[in-house]
Design an enzyme around this catalytic site. Structure first.
Site, PDB file in Angstrom:
ATOM      1  N   CYS A 131     119.178  86.008   2.305  1.00 51.21           N
ATOM      2  CA  CYS A 131     119.479  84.694   2.878  1.00 51.21           C
ATOM      3  C   CYS A 131     119.649  83.615   1.814  1.00 51.21           C
ATOM      4  CB  CYS A 131     118.395  84.289   3.873  1.00 51.21           C
ATOM      5  SG  CYS A 131     116.709  84.508   3.269  1.00 51.21           S
ATOM      6  N   HIS A 139     115.571  77.214   4.304  1.00 52.79           N
ATOM      7  CA  HIS A 139     115.357  77.381   2.865  1.00 52.79           C
ATOM      8  C   HIS A 139     116.018  76.226   2.119  1.00 52.79           C
ATOM      9  CE1 HIS A 139     113.814  81.179   3.873  1.00 52.79           C
ATOM     10  NE2 HIS A 139     114.718  81.978   3.366  1.00 52.79           N
TER      11      HIS A 139
END
Length: 313
Positions: free
Chosen positions: A129, A253
């Site tokens: 990711c 994130h």
């Protein structure tokens, strides 16, 4: 128009539930859908476009008649079952690390290296990711000015470690607020003897340490970036280094990316800002673009290019 029988492997997990949502919204003409998981989840009911579907325990025969598999059930599960799916004629898009560094498996972010899909032999890997959101932002810059070096620091959410890890952080937060000792069984690595709470904390370790001193998460960002951009995980043309930290948030994130371009004379902050303002896929969510959305985008491209068939090596 051809319609496709689709199976979602790991349908009950943090990414699996979002795979269902993304598939519902996709351009893929779905004839049927099958939800697969472990024996613990078999029998549960999930919905697809408002219709209840019972989760099935995964076996090799689960993939009979399936055209597309979208997988996010952990690397060991993918290694066990995706070759079985390919044997039965399915094309698999895998959201684990199981096949990412296999030289025969394309590692794909559609905005960066869509053409790599044409070389698949039944399995396509979805990158980490953190790597996905970085290369999507860097690719327009690389195309315009070239890249010499990338230094990235990541601040990664609890959900990147899976639903159980996310649940544990939430439980720890409540324990702390109640004045209780926080219980830790997962972070930073579930298999290690020593664990630390993530709630109200920062953990500068994601995954195990490699021989070179990087954690495996950092190693992945380094080598996946090179494989995606240069089709060679050990390419020297771009230098990449990473520092990855787990932070106590649920989803999302963050990354601070320093980069050096080759064409320094023509590059400018204003030009780079203009490139990123027009670039597709730059805004990221680690469970969506970083996982489920990118996986479904790959599947959409396979359908669009008529590549939902297995080519023998």
């Amino acid at each position: 128009m051809r319609e496709y029988n689709v199976a979602i492997l790991g349908a009950t997990g943090a990414v699996g539930t979002r795979l269902i949502q993304q598939l519902e919204q996709s351009t893929i003409p779905v004839k049927s859908v099958k939800f697969l998981a472990s024996s613990r989840s078999a029998g549960k009911q999930l919905a697809f476009k408002g219709n209840p579907i019972t989760v099935e325990e995964t076996t090799p025969d689960s993939f009979e008649g399936v055209d597309l598999v979208l997988a996010s059930a952990g690397g060991a599960v993918s290694k066990r079952f995706l070759p079985e799916a390919v044997k039965r004629g399915a094309v698999c898009v895998d959201n684990t690390s199981a096949f990412r560094m296999d030289p025969d498996v394309p590692l794909v972010v559609p905005e960066v290296n869509e053409s790599a899909l044409e070389r698949h032999h039944g399995i396509i890997a979805n990158p980490n990711c953190s790597t996905i959101q970085m290369v999507v932002a860097l690719e327009p810059i690389r195309q315009a000015f070239g890249l010499k070096q990338v230094i990235v620091s990541t601040y990664q959410a609890a959900s990147g470690a899976g639903q159980q890890a996310w649940n544990e952080m939430n439980a720890q937060a409540q324990q702390h607020l109640n004045g209780e000792e926080m219980t830790s069984t997962i972070y930073p690595v579930k298999g290690e003897a020593k664990h630390y709470p993530l709630a109200f904390n920062l953990l500068p370790q994601i995954d195990v340490f490699e021989d070179g001193g990087y954690t495996h998460e950092e190693w992945k960002m380094i080598h996946e970036t090179k494989k995606i951009m240069l089709d060679d995980m050990d390419a020297k043309a771009i230098k990449v280094t990473a520092t990855c930290v787990r932070v106590p948030v649920g989803i999302g994130h963050g990354e601070a990316v320093y980069f050096e371009v080759k064409d320094e004379q023509n590059a400018s902050r204003e030009k780079i800002q203009q490139l990123l303002a027009k670039a597709p896929g730059v805004v990221s969510d680690n469970l969506l673009k970083g996982a489920a959305w990118n996986t479904v985008q790959i599947a959409e491209k396979l359908v669009e290019k008529n590549l939902v068939s297995v080519t023998k090596r």
